[in-house]
Write a protein that holds these residues in place. Structure first.
Motif, PDB file in Angstrom:
ATOM      1  N   LYS A  12       2.851   8.705   3.854  1.00 54.93           N
ATOM      2  CA  LYS A  12       3.244   8.647   2.317  1.00 54.93           C
ATOM      3  C   LYS A  12       4.661   9.306   2.296  1.00 54.93           C
ATOM      4  O   LYS A  12       5.320   9.156   1.421  1.00 54.93           O
ATOM      5  CB  LYS A  12       2.177   9.341   1.486  1.00 54.93           C
ATOM      6  N   ILE A  41       0.479   5.178  -9.301  1.00 54.40           N
ATOM      7  CA  ILE A  41      -1.075   6.102  -9.109  1.00 54.40           C
ATOM      8  C   ILE A  41      -2.195   5.759  -9.948  1.00 54.40           C
ATOM      9  O   ILE A  41      -1.878   5.518 -11.116  1.00 54.40           O
ATOM     10  CB  ILE A  41      -0.443   7.409  -9.349  1.00 54.40           C
ATOM     11  N   PRO A  52       5.067   7.429  -4.837  1.00 54.76           N
ATOM     12  CA  PRO A  52       4.456   5.909  -5.018  1.00 54.76           C
ATOM     13  C   PRO A  52       5.154   5.595  -6.459  1.00 54.76           C
ATOM     14  O   PRO A  52       5.805   6.163  -7.142  1.00 54.76           O
ATOM     15  CB  PRO A  52       3.014   6.422  -5.383  1.00 54.76           C
ATOM     16  N   ASN A 100      -0.972   4.707  -4.650  1.00 53.03           N
ATOM     17  CA  ASN A 100      -2.019   5.758  -4.466  1.00 53.03           C
ATOM     18  C   ASN A 100      -2.987   5.828  -5.229  1.00 53.03           C
ATOM     19  O   ASN A 100      -2.941   5.512  -6.465  1.00 53.03           O
ATOM     20  CB  ASN A 100      -1.007   7.277  -4.454  1.00 53.03           C
ATOM     21  N   TYR A 101      -4.168   6.264  -4.534  1.00 56.24           N
ATOM     22  CA  TYR A 101      -5.379   6.146  -5.367  1.00 56.24           C
ATOM     23  C   TYR A 101      -6.241   7.286  -5.278  1.00 56.24           C
ATOM     24  O   TYR A 101      -6.462   7.746  -4.127  1.00 56.24           O
ATOM     25  CB  TYR A 101      -6.254   4.714  -4.987  1.00 56.24           C
ATOM     26  N   SER A 102      -6.843   7.763  -6.378  1.00 58.25           N
ATOM     27  CA  SER A 102      -7.893   8.741  -6.237  1.00 58.25           C
ATOM     28  C   SER A 102      -9.334   8.365  -6.827  1.00 58.25           C
ATOM     29  O   SER A 102      -9.247   7.937  -8.083  1.00 58.25           O
ATOM     30  CB  SER A 102      -7.492   9.998  -6.895  1.00 58.25           C
ATOM     31  N   ARG A 143       0.608  -1.115  -0.018  1.00 62.86           N
ATOM     32  CA  ARG A 143      -0.080   0.007   0.082  1.00 62.86           C
ATOM     33  C   ARG A 143       0.916   1.114   0.144  1.00 62.86           C
ATOM     34  O   ARG A 143       0.334   2.185  -0.379  1.00 62.86           O
ATOM     35  CB  ARG A 143      -0.838  -0.097   1.110  1.00 62.86           C
ATOM     36  N   LYS A 144       2.091   1.157   0.354  1.00 67.38           N
ATOM     37  CA  LYS A 144       3.017   2.298   0.371  1.00 67.38           C
ATOM     38  C   LYS A 144       3.379   2.685  -1.137  1.00 67.38           C
ATOM     39  O   LYS A 144       3.760   3.785  -1.320  1.00 67.38           O
ATOM     40  CB  LYS A 144       4.079   2.110   1.415  1.00 67.38           C
ATOM     41  N   VAL A 197      -2.296  12.358   5.734  1.00 65.04           N
ATOM     42  CA  VAL A 197      -1.947  11.187   4.696  1.00 65.04           C
ATOM     43  C   VAL A 197      -0.346  11.521   4.571  1.00 65.04           C
ATOM     44  O   VAL A 197       0.160  10.456   4.326  1.00 65.04           O
ATOM     45  CB  VAL A 197      -2.573  11.484   3.474  1.00 65.04           C
ATOM     46  N   ALA A 232      -3.553  11.591  -4.204  1.00 61.58           N
ATOM     47  CA  ALA A 232      -3.022  10.599  -4.833  1.00 61.58           C
ATOM     48  C   ALA A 232      -1.448  10.875  -5.233  1.00 61.58           C
ATOM     49  O   ALA A 232      -0.676   9.770  -5.607  1.00 61.58           O
ATOM     50  CB  ALA A 232      -3.771  10.604  -6.353  1.00 61.58           C
TER      51      ALA A 232
END
Length: 210
Positions: free
Chosen positions: A100, A148, A145, A75-77, A71-72, A96, A140
């Motif tokens: 991150k 993305i 990351p 990133n998600y939007s 998960r590191k 966040v 995001a």
């Protein structure tokens, strides 16, 4: 870069999504599909939000075996982001950023690029749909990351912000960040030189070209 093996996700409604095997190289990939086709289901599974059967790996890191490390990297939007109304965007970014590893210079740069301005001090309950979208996009891009994921990133934001977002994505691509994108905008496919275009229909995925 991204490997999916024996993926299966089922819902009580009877909808089911299955992917036997998929390998996506580093780069930028477009996912197409009608509403309800399974696009968001797949994106949320890759982001570690939805559970699933099978295996998803990114840069050799398994989501099932090393969920925190995985998960590191991602990133998600969301297409229509929702956040706690009582927080300001600055407070949300601060939270966040701790997970991150984003620094102040990156945060201020993203605010400027997406035209947030002093709105970041205001409670999220006062935000328009366009500002909510920009808030999700800023989150995001925080940190470093490897991938993305942007679900409908161009909806509800103005033309100027769309142009700056395109420049930001291209900049991050040059820095080695990969992207999974979806969009309903007709000319969206002309924005980038995609490494692959994937089409999802009725829970099945087809790789259009690469």
């Amino acid at each position: 870069m991204l490997e999916i093996q024996q993926f299966k996700k089922s819902y009580p409604t009877g909808f089911q999504m299955e992917i036997d095997s998929l390998h996506l190289s580093k780069g930028i990939h477009l996912i197409k599909g009608e509403n309800g086709s399974g696009k968001s289901t797949l994106l949320k599974a890759i982001a570690g939000i939805h559970d699933f059967e099978g295996e998803i790996m990114l840069d050799g890191v398994s989501l099932k075996k090393e969920p925190i490390s995985f998960r590191k990297l991602v990133n998600y939007s969301e297409a229509e982001p929702l956040f706690p109304d009582f927080l300001s965007l600055d407070e949300l970014i601060a939270f966040v950023s701790k997970t991150k590893g984003a620094d102040n210079s990156q945060i201020e740069s993203l605010k400027e690029i997406l035209g947030i301005g002093d709105y970041s001090k205001n409670a999220i309950s006062t935000y328009s749909s366009g500002m909510l979208k920009k808030a999700g996009l800023i989150l995001a891009f925080l940190g470093s990351p490897s991938l993305i994921i942007l679900d409908e990133p161009y909806t509800t934001i103005d033309v100027g912000s769309q142009k700056r977002l395109t420049e930001l994505i291209n900049q991050q691509l040059q820095n080695g960040v990969s992207f999974l994108l979806t969009s309903h905008i007709a000319d969206f496919e002309e924005f980038f030189a995609y490494d692959s275009v994937l089409t999802i229909a009725d829970g099945n995925l087809m790789q259009s070209h690469e």
